[in-house]
Design a protein around this motif. Structure first.
Motif, PDB file in Angstrom:
ATOM      1  N   CYS A 114      24.942  18.592 -89.347  1.00 54.65           N
ATOM      2  CA  CYS A 114      23.669  18.879 -88.484  1.00 54.65           C
ATOM      3  C   CYS A 114      22.755  18.843 -90.003  1.00 54.65           C
ATOM      4  CB  CYS A 114      23.867  19.983 -88.599  1.00 54.65           C
ATOM      5  SG  CYS A 114      25.025  20.758 -87.005  1.00 54.65           S
ATOM      6  N   GLY A 115      21.705  18.264 -89.736  1.00 55.13           N
ATOM      7  CA  GLY A 115      20.379  18.426 -90.564  1.00 55.13           C
ATOM      8  C   GLY A 115      19.918  18.912 -91.566  1.00 55.13           C
ATOM      9  N   TRP A 116      19.970  20.284 -90.033  1.00 57.71           N
ATOM     10  CA  TRP A 116      19.902  22.009 -90.520  1.00 57.71           C
ATOM     11  C   TRP A 116      20.924  23.003 -90.421  1.00 57.71           C
ATOM     12  CZ3 TRP A 116      18.095  25.565 -87.814  1.00 57.71           C
ATOM     13  CH2 TRP A 116      17.704  26.749 -88.415  1.00 57.71           C
ATOM     14  N   THR A 117      21.180  24.098 -90.504  1.00 59.57           N
ATOM     15  CA  THR A 117      21.731  25.208 -90.737  1.00 59.57           C
ATOM     16  C   THR A 117      21.327  26.630 -91.143  1.00 59.57           C
ATOM     17  OG1 THR A 117      24.204  25.124 -91.869  1.00 59.57           O
ATOM     18  CG2 THR A 117      24.014  23.358 -89.464  1.00 59.57           C
ATOM     19  N   PHE A 118      21.692  27.455 -90.332  1.00 57.02           N
ATOM     20  CA  PHE A 118      21.310  28.650 -90.537  1.00 57.02           C
ATOM     21  C   PHE A 118      22.329  29.476 -89.938  1.00 57.02           C
ATOM     22  CE2 PHE A 118      18.839  32.446 -91.080  1.00 57.02           C
ATOM     23  CZ  PHE A 118      19.127  32.778 -92.158  1.00 57.02           C
ATOM     24  N   VAL A 119      23.240  30.402 -90.886  1.00 53.86           N
ATOM     25  CA  VAL A 119      23.841  31.634 -89.604  1.00 53.86           C
ATOM     26  C   VAL A 119      23.568  32.823 -90.790  1.00 53.86           C
ATOM     27  CG1 VAL A 119      26.212  32.021 -90.469  1.00 53.86           C
ATOM     28  CG2 VAL A 119      26.147  30.117 -90.444  1.00 53.86           C
ATOM     29  N   TRP A 120      23.541  33.667 -89.361  1.00 55.83           N
ATOM     30  CA  TRP A 120      23.168  34.981 -90.187  1.00 55.83           C
ATOM     31  C   TRP A 120      23.649  36.238 -89.043  1.00 55.83           C
ATOM     32  CZ3 TRP A 120      21.272  37.313 -93.532  1.00 55.83           C
ATOM     33  CH2 TRP A 120      20.289  38.627 -94.060  1.00 55.83           C
ATOM     34  N   ASN A 121      24.068  37.214 -89.597  1.00 54.62           N
ATOM     35  CA  ASN A 121      25.344  38.027 -88.873  1.00 54.62           C
ATOM     36  C   ASN A 121      26.296  37.160 -87.788  1.00 54.62           C
ATOM     37  OD1 ASN A 121      23.932  40.195 -90.692  1.00 54.62           O
ATOM     38  ND2 ASN A 121      21.993  40.527 -88.525  1.00 54.62           N
ATOM     39  N   ALA A 181      21.409  25.566 -85.658  1.00 57.53           N
ATOM     40  CA  ALA A 181      21.794  24.120 -86.015  1.00 57.53           C
ATOM     41  C   ALA A 181      20.572  22.757 -85.206  1.00 57.53           C
ATOM     42  CB  ALA A 181      23.113  24.029 -86.504  1.00 57.53           C
ATOM     43  N   ASP A 182      19.781  22.168 -85.907  1.00 62.09           N
ATOM     44  CA  ASP A 182      18.766  21.326 -85.734  1.00 62.09           C
ATOM     45  C   ASP A 182      19.494  19.295 -86.441  1.00 62.09           C
ATOM     46  OD1 ASP A 182      17.636  22.658 -84.210  1.00 62.09           O
ATOM     47  OD2 ASP A 182      16.061  23.317 -85.640  1.00 62.09           O
ATOM     48  N   TYR A 226      21.679  16.605 -81.124  1.00 60.78           N
ATOM     49  CA  TYR A 226      21.587  18.488 -79.785  1.00 60.78           C
ATOM     50  C   TYR A 226      20.992  19.190 -81.115  1.00 60.78           C
ATOM     51  CZ  TYR A 226      25.410  15.315 -77.441  1.00 60.78           C
ATOM     52  OH  TYR A 226      26.552  14.530 -76.774  1.00 60.78           O
ATOM     53  N   GLU A 227      21.086  20.218 -80.387  1.00 62.49           N
ATOM     54  CA  GLU A 227      20.676  21.393 -80.983  1.00 62.49           C
ATOM     55  C   GLU A 227      21.625  22.398 -80.842  1.00 62.49           C
ATOM     56  OE1 GLU A 227      17.512  24.684 -79.468  1.00 62.49           O
ATOM     57  OE2 GLU A 227      16.689  23.126 -80.609  1.00 62.49           O
ATOM     58  N   VAL A 228      22.325  23.102 -81.895  1.00 59.92           N
ATOM     59  CA  VAL A 228      23.390  23.721 -81.236  1.00 59.92           C
ATOM     60  C   VAL A 228      23.601  25.424 -81.953  1.00 59.92           C
ATOM     61  CG1 VAL A 228      25.709  24.353 -82.514  1.00 59.92           C
ATOM     62  CG2 VAL A 228      24.964  22.023 -81.954  1.00 59.92           C
ATOM     63  N   SER A 229      23.530  26.134 -80.881  1.00 53.76           N
ATOM     64  CA  SER A 229      23.607  27.188 -80.881  1.00 53.76           C
ATOM     65  C   SER A 229      25.241  28.016 -81.610  1.00 53.76           C
ATOM     66  CB  SER A 229      22.610  28.335 -80.355  1.00 53.76           C
ATOM     67  OG  SER A 229      21.184  28.025 -80.329  1.00 53.76           O
ATOM     68  N   ALA A 230      25.640  28.962 -81.208  1.00 52.97           N
ATOM     69  CA  ALA A 230      26.752  30.036 -81.727  1.00 52.97           C
ATOM     70  C   ALA A 230      26.967  30.985 -82.379  1.00 52.97           C
ATOM     71  CB  ALA A 230      27.917  29.012 -82.335  1.00 52.97           C
ATOM     72  N   ILE A 231      27.867  31.544 -81.980  1.00 53.58           N
ATOM     73  CA  ILE A 231      28.173  33.152 -82.066  1.00 53.58           C
ATOM     74  C   ILE A 231      28.802  32.894 -82.893  1.00 53.58           C
ATOM     75  CG2 ILE A 231      26.655  33.999 -80.558  1.00 53.58           C
ATOM     76  CD1 ILE A 231      29.414  33.811 -78.464  1.00 53.58           C
ATOM     77  N   GLY A 281      30.208  28.087 -78.160  1.00 55.71           N
ATOM     78  CA  GLY A 281      28.553  28.083 -77.831  1.00 55.71           C
ATOM     79  C   GLY A 281      27.928  26.946 -77.792  1.00 55.71           C
ATOM     80  N   THR A 282      26.703  27.081 -77.494  1.00 55.08           N
ATOM     81  CA  THR A 282      25.887  25.683 -76.373  1.00 55.08           C
ATOM     82  C   THR A 282      25.616  24.475 -77.615  1.00 55.08           C
ATOM     83  OG1 THR A 282      23.909  27.010 -76.886  1.00 55.08           O
ATOM     84  CG2 THR A 282      25.624  27.690 -75.105  1.00 55.08           C
ATOM     85  N   ARG A 283      25.361  23.435 -76.922  1.00 55.73           N
ATOM     86  CA  ARG A 283      24.625  22.554 -77.332  1.00 55.73           C
ATOM     87  C   ARG A 283      23.973  21.645 -76.766  1.00 55.73           C
ATOM     88  NH1 ARG A 283      30.250  19.036 -77.265  1.00 55.73           N
ATOM     89  NH2 ARG A 283      29.444  18.050 -75.148  1.00 55.73           N
ATOM     90  N   THR A 284      22.089  21.691 -77.075  1.00 55.21           N
ATOM     91  CA  THR A 284      21.755  21.036 -76.577  1.00 55.21           C
ATOM     92  C   THR A 284      20.853  19.488 -76.780  1.00 55.21           C
ATOM     93  OG1 THR A 284      20.774  23.526 -75.793  1.00 55.21           O
ATOM     94  CG2 THR A 284      19.115  21.175 -74.904  1.00 55.21           C
ATOM     95  N   PRO A 285      21.016  18.232 -75.918  1.00 55.17           N
ATOM     96  CA  PRO A 285      20.469  17.118 -76.127  1.00 55.17           C
ATOM     97  C   PRO A 285      19.319  16.752 -76.284  1.00 55.17           C
ATOM     98  CG  PRO A 285      21.705  16.740 -74.246  1.00 55.17           C
ATOM     99  CD  PRO A 285      21.533  18.618 -74.488  1.00 55.17           C
TER     100      PRO A 285
END
Length: 96
Positions: free
Chosen positions: A74-81, A86-87, A46-51, A36-40
């Motif tokens: 994380c304060g919020w995550t969402f996993v789909w497919n 995550a934020d 961080y905002e996190v995106s992953a596969i 995945g990646t993380r963006t400050p």
């Protein structure tokens, strides 16, 4: 009828003893992702995106490989497919 009640009572007792004797486990990540990646986003978040993710939306995310590898709360995550967004994440540990 008495035999059935006795069997149910014994099964319940065995289950209660088994559950009571279970060892404590450390909390596992809600989602585990391949990369995945993380963006400050400021203030240490961080905002996190992953596969390649398994698991479910929750507050803990582990990314196994890549520049964003580590465990996040994380304060919020969402996993789909198999993808995660995550934020408001803080990096809590990095792989050795």
């Amino acid at each position: 009828m008495t035999t059935i009640r006795t069997a149910v009572a014994l099964s319940t007792a065995v289950l209660a003893v088994s559950l009571g004797a279970a060892p404590a486990h450390a909390a596992a990540s809600d989602a585990v992702c391949f990369s995945g990646t993380r963006t400050p986003t400021g203030d240490g978040y961080y905002e996190v995106s992953a596969i390649g993710c398994d698991g479910h939306s929750g507050t803990s995310v582990t990314i196994r490989f890549g520049s964003a590898a580590g465990t996040y709360d994380c304060g919020w995550t969402f996993v789909w497919n198999g993808q995660l967004g995550a934020d408001n994440c803080t990096l809590t540990s990095v792989p050795a």
